[in-house]
Design a protein around this motif. Sequence first.
Motif, short mmCIF file in Angstrom:
data_model
loop_
_atom_site.label_atom_id
_atom_site.label_comp_id
_atom_site.label_asym_id
_atom_site.label_seq_id
_atom_site.Cartn_x
_atom_site.Cartn_y
_atom_site.Cartn_z
N LEU A 172 8.98 8.99 -17.01
CA LEU A 172 9.11 8.46 -15.65
C LEU A 172 7.81 8.56 -14.88
CD1 LEU A 172 12.65 9.74 -14.63
CD2 LEU A 172 11.97 7.41 -15.25
N GLY A 173 7.08 9.65 -15.07
CA GLY A 173 5.79 9.81 -14.41
C GLY A 173 4.78 8.77 -14.86
N LEU A 174 4.74 8.51 -16.15
CA LEU A 174 3.82 7.48 -16.65
C LEU A 174 4.21 6.09 -16.16
CD1 LEU A 174 3.22 8.74 -20.28
CD2 LEU A 174 1.65 8.82 -18.35
N LEU A 175 5.51 5.82 -16.09
CA LEU A 175 5.95 4.52 -15.56
C LEU A 175 5.60 4.36 -14.09
CD1 LEU A 175 9.43 4.07 -17.26
CD2 LEU A 175 7.37 2.73 -17.65
N ALA A 176 5.74 5.43 -13.32
CA ALA A 176 5.38 5.37 -11.89
C ALA A 176 3.89 5.17 -11.72
CB ALA A 176 5.83 6.65 -11.19
N LEU A 177 3.08 5.82 -12.55
CA LEU A 177 1.63 5.61 -12.44
C LEU A 177 1.23 4.21 -12.88
CD1 LEU A 177 0.29 9.06 -13.63
CD2 LEU A 177 0.36 8.16 -11.30
N THR A 188 0.83 -1.20 0.00
CA THR A 188 0.00 0.00 0.00
C THR A 188 0.86 1.25 0.00
OG1 THR A 188 -1.70 -1.21 1.22
CG2 THR A 188 -1.86 1.18 1.20
N ALA A 189 1.93 1.24 0.78
CA ALA A 189 2.83 2.40 0.81
C ALA A 189 3.51 2.61 -0.54
CB ALA A 189 3.87 2.21 1.91
N ILE A 190 3.92 1.52 -1.18
CA ILE A 190 4.55 1.64 -2.50
C ILE A 190 3.56 2.18 -3.51
CG2 ILE A 190 5.48 0.27 -4.41
CD1 ILE A 190 6.89 -1.46 -2.33
N ARG A 191 2.31 1.74 -3.43
CA ARG A 191 1.29 2.21 -4.36
C ARG A 191 1.05 3.71 -4.19
NH1 ARG A 191 -3.78 -0.62 -3.29
NH2 ARG A 191 -2.24 -2.04 -2.49
N TYR A 192 0.90 4.18 -2.95
CA TYR A 192 0.68 5.61 -2.71
C TYR A 192 1.90 6.43 -3.11
CZ TYR A 192 -3.69 4.82 -0.24
OH TYR A 192 -4.98 4.50 0.07
N LEU A 193 3.08 5.94 -2.80
CA LEU A 193 4.31 6.65 -3.16
C LEU A 193 4.47 6.73 -4.67
CD1 LEU A 193 6.76 8.05 -1.92
CD2 LEU A 193 7.96 5.88 -2.07
N SER A 194 4.11 5.67 -5.37
CA SER A 194 4.18 5.68 -6.83
C SER A 194 3.20 6.69 -7.42
CB SER A 194 3.89 4.30 -7.40
OG SER A 194 4.91 3.41 -7.05
N ILE A 213 2.17 9.47 -5.94
CA ILE A 213 2.70 10.80 -5.65
C ILE A 213 3.85 11.14 -6.58
CG2 ILE A 213 3.92 12.15 -3.90
CD1 ILE A 213 2.21 10.62 -1.81
N VAL A 214 4.77 10.21 -6.76
CA VAL A 214 5.92 10.44 -7.63
C VAL A 214 5.48 10.62 -9.08
CG1 VAL A 214 7.99 9.34 -8.58
CG2 VAL A 214 7.59 9.33 -6.12
N GLY A 215 4.53 9.81 -9.53
CA GLY A 215 4.04 9.92 -10.89
C GLY A 215 3.39 11.27 -11.16
N CYS A 216 2.57 11.72 -10.23
CA CYS A 216 1.93 13.03 -10.41
C CYS A 216 2.95 14.16 -10.36
CB CYS A 216 0.85 13.23 -9.34
SG CYS A 216 -0.56 12.15 -9.56
N ALA A 217 3.94 14.05 -9.50
CA ALA A 217 4.97 15.09 -9.42
C ALA A 217 5.80 15.14 -10.70
CB ALA A 217 5.87 14.83 -8.22
#
Length: 73
Positions: free
Chosen positions: A61-66, A13-19, A21-25
Amino acid sequence: MTDSTSPAKPVATAIRYLSNIVGCACLLLAAICVAIACQVFVQTGVFAQSYAMVGLISAVLGLLALMLARVWK
């Protein structure tokens, strides 16, 4: 007996939320870089290649994180 609350569940869950946040940033950074590159081109007529490249890399990178956030279980 299997426990439904395994220790890996909060980490996933933490990895999902962090991904997310990073993707949107990263996508926000990409939009800012493209806007700056366009503004420089309009004002000077010179293509700001460095801003465009940072924007492109950040968008990828943002698309990959999302995508990671979507498929991580």
